[in-house]
Motif scaffolding. Sequence first.
Motif, short mmCIF file in Angstrom:
data_model
loop_
_atom_site.label_atom_id
_atom_site.label_comp_id
_atom_site.label_asym_id
_atom_site.label_seq_id
_atom_site.Cartn_x
_atom_site.Cartn_y
_atom_site.Cartn_z
N LEU A 112 0.84 -1.20 0.00
CA LEU A 112 0.00 0.00 0.00
C LEU A 112 0.87 1.25 0.00
N ARG A 113 0.45 2.24 -0.71
CA ARG A 113 1.20 3.49 -0.80
C ARG A 113 0.77 4.45 0.29
N CYS A 114 1.73 5.05 1.00
CA CYS A 114 1.40 6.04 2.02
C CYS A 114 0.93 7.32 1.34
N PRO A 115 -0.31 7.79 1.62
CA PRO A 115 -0.81 8.98 0.95
C PRO A 115 -0.07 10.26 1.33
N SER A 116 0.50 10.31 2.53
CA SER A 116 1.11 11.55 3.00
C SER A 116 2.64 11.53 2.90
N CYS A 117 3.19 10.53 2.23
CA CYS A 117 4.65 10.44 2.08
C CYS A 117 5.02 10.40 0.60
N GLN A 118 6.25 10.65 0.31
CA GLN A 118 6.74 10.62 -1.06
C GLN A 118 7.53 9.34 -1.28
N GLY A 119 6.92 8.40 -2.01
CA GLY A 119 7.63 7.19 -2.38
C GLY A 119 7.80 6.18 -1.26
N GLU A 120 7.02 6.26 -0.20
CA GLU A 120 7.12 5.31 0.90
C GLU A 120 5.88 4.44 0.97
N SER A 121 6.06 3.21 1.39
CA SER A 121 4.92 2.33 1.58
C SER A 121 4.34 2.55 2.97
N VAL A 122 3.14 2.02 3.17
CA VAL A 122 2.51 2.11 4.49
C VAL A 122 3.34 1.36 5.53
N GLY A 139 -7.50 12.44 -7.82
CA GLY A 139 -8.70 12.61 -8.60
C GLY A 139 -8.41 12.60 -10.08
N ASP A 140 -7.16 12.79 -10.51
CA ASP A 140 -6.78 12.76 -11.92
C ASP A 140 -5.80 11.63 -12.16
N GLY A 141 -5.84 10.60 -11.35
CA GLY A 141 -4.94 9.49 -11.56
C GLY A 141 -3.70 9.54 -10.70
N GLY A 142 -3.60 10.53 -9.79
CA GLY A 142 -2.43 10.64 -8.93
C GLY A 142 -2.65 9.90 -7.63
N PRO A 143 -1.73 10.02 -6.68
CA PRO A 143 -1.88 9.33 -5.39
C PRO A 143 -3.08 9.87 -4.63
N PRO A 144 -3.63 9.07 -3.71
CA PRO A 144 -4.80 9.51 -2.94
C PRO A 144 -4.50 10.77 -2.13
N ASP A 145 -5.52 11.61 -1.98
CA ASP A 145 -5.38 12.84 -1.19
C ASP A 145 -5.23 12.47 0.28
N PRO A 146 -4.13 12.88 0.94
CA PRO A 146 -3.92 12.50 2.34
C PRO A 146 -5.07 12.92 3.25
N ALA A 147 -5.62 14.13 3.03
CA ALA A 147 -6.71 14.58 3.88
C ALA A 147 -7.94 13.71 3.70
N ALA A 148 -8.26 13.35 2.46
CA ALA A 148 -9.43 12.51 2.20
C ALA A 148 -9.26 11.13 2.83
N VAL A 149 -8.05 10.58 2.73
CA VAL A 149 -7.79 9.27 3.34
C VAL A 149 -7.94 9.36 4.85
N ALA A 197 -6.01 15.33 9.06
CA ALA A 197 -6.65 15.87 7.85
C ALA A 197 -6.61 17.40 7.86
N LEU A 198 -6.82 18.00 9.02
CA LEU A 198 -6.85 19.46 9.11
C LEU A 198 -5.48 20.07 8.84
N GLU A 199 -4.41 19.31 9.02
CA GLU A 199 -3.08 19.85 8.76
C GLU A 199 -2.88 20.18 7.29
N THR A 200 -3.51 19.42 6.41
CA THR A 200 -3.36 19.66 4.98
C THR A 200 -4.61 20.26 4.35
N ARG A 201 -5.77 20.18 5.05
CA ARG A 201 -6.99 20.75 4.50
C ARG A 201 -7.82 21.34 5.64
#
Length: 293
Positions: free
Chosen positions: A41-51, A172-182, A206-210
């Motif tokens: 699983l891909r970590c939504p709030s990290c760059q290139g790291e797995s969960v 929403g356009d094919g990129g990684p999941p939005d961290p706040a939404a997750v 979630a509030l930290e990014t949105r």
Amino acid sequence: MNRRRALGVAVLVLLTVAAGVALFRSAAAGDDPARSIAAGLRCPSCQGESVADSSSPVAAAMRQVVADQLAQGRSPDEIRHWFTERYGDDVLADPPLSGPGVLLWGVPALVLLGSGYAAVRTLRPAGRRTGVPVGPAGGPGRRTAWRLGAVGLVAMVGAVAFGAAQVGRPAGDGGPPDPAAVAVLLARDLEQQGRYADAARMYRQALETRPDVDVRLRLAFTLIRAGAPADAEQEARRVLAGTPGLPDALLVLGLAQRETSPDRAPETLRRFLDAAPGHPAAGEVRRLLAPDG
């Protein structure tokens, strides 16, 4: 002939090494099913790291979800499906190939095949193919092969550039999941399990990014359930500072004040009723304000 034999041996060695690495990784991952699933699983709030490797709160919550579902008897495939249903295939470390992904893999593969053909056409003596000697400049077959190779190279560069641009597009356009939404979805799942303190942490994440009003109000309600009315009151006041008179903010403030400032709670709840007499919670609030409430 010797050259072909050497090339065949080299390919065989590479395939053997790749298979050995894959088997080693599978065996290592099989010892810990939870880590194996989290690593996919891909970590939504990290760059290139797995969960599995991330230290972010969102990744920690996702690991807990994996552990909880394994304890409930769900299979790894069912757990991965649970995540993709909520966050899409992009939550997977290796999502199924589609769109730009096909270009990233398909075009280079075709180019490599074309380049191999061009190399064979170039290195193989022309006289062996046609029985006709050629000059130093080479015949038309060689020129055609090299032209095809050049076109293929340009196509590969273009495909990689296009694919990389598409992969980097926002959620929403094919990129990684939005961290706040997750984080919000994880928080709601935790609320359903009655784990309100954990849910509150996810809402804060979630509030930290949105910085969203609805998320902050959801956090405030969750804090009341988690037994932290003072924190809930603080969050409600933050909302009212930006949107004075918002009924939901008045409601959560009044509910929090029933624990922190019982003498001020009735006034706040009456303001709520004045602002939204038809609110779904209005009947319950009237019951609370009744003399015997």
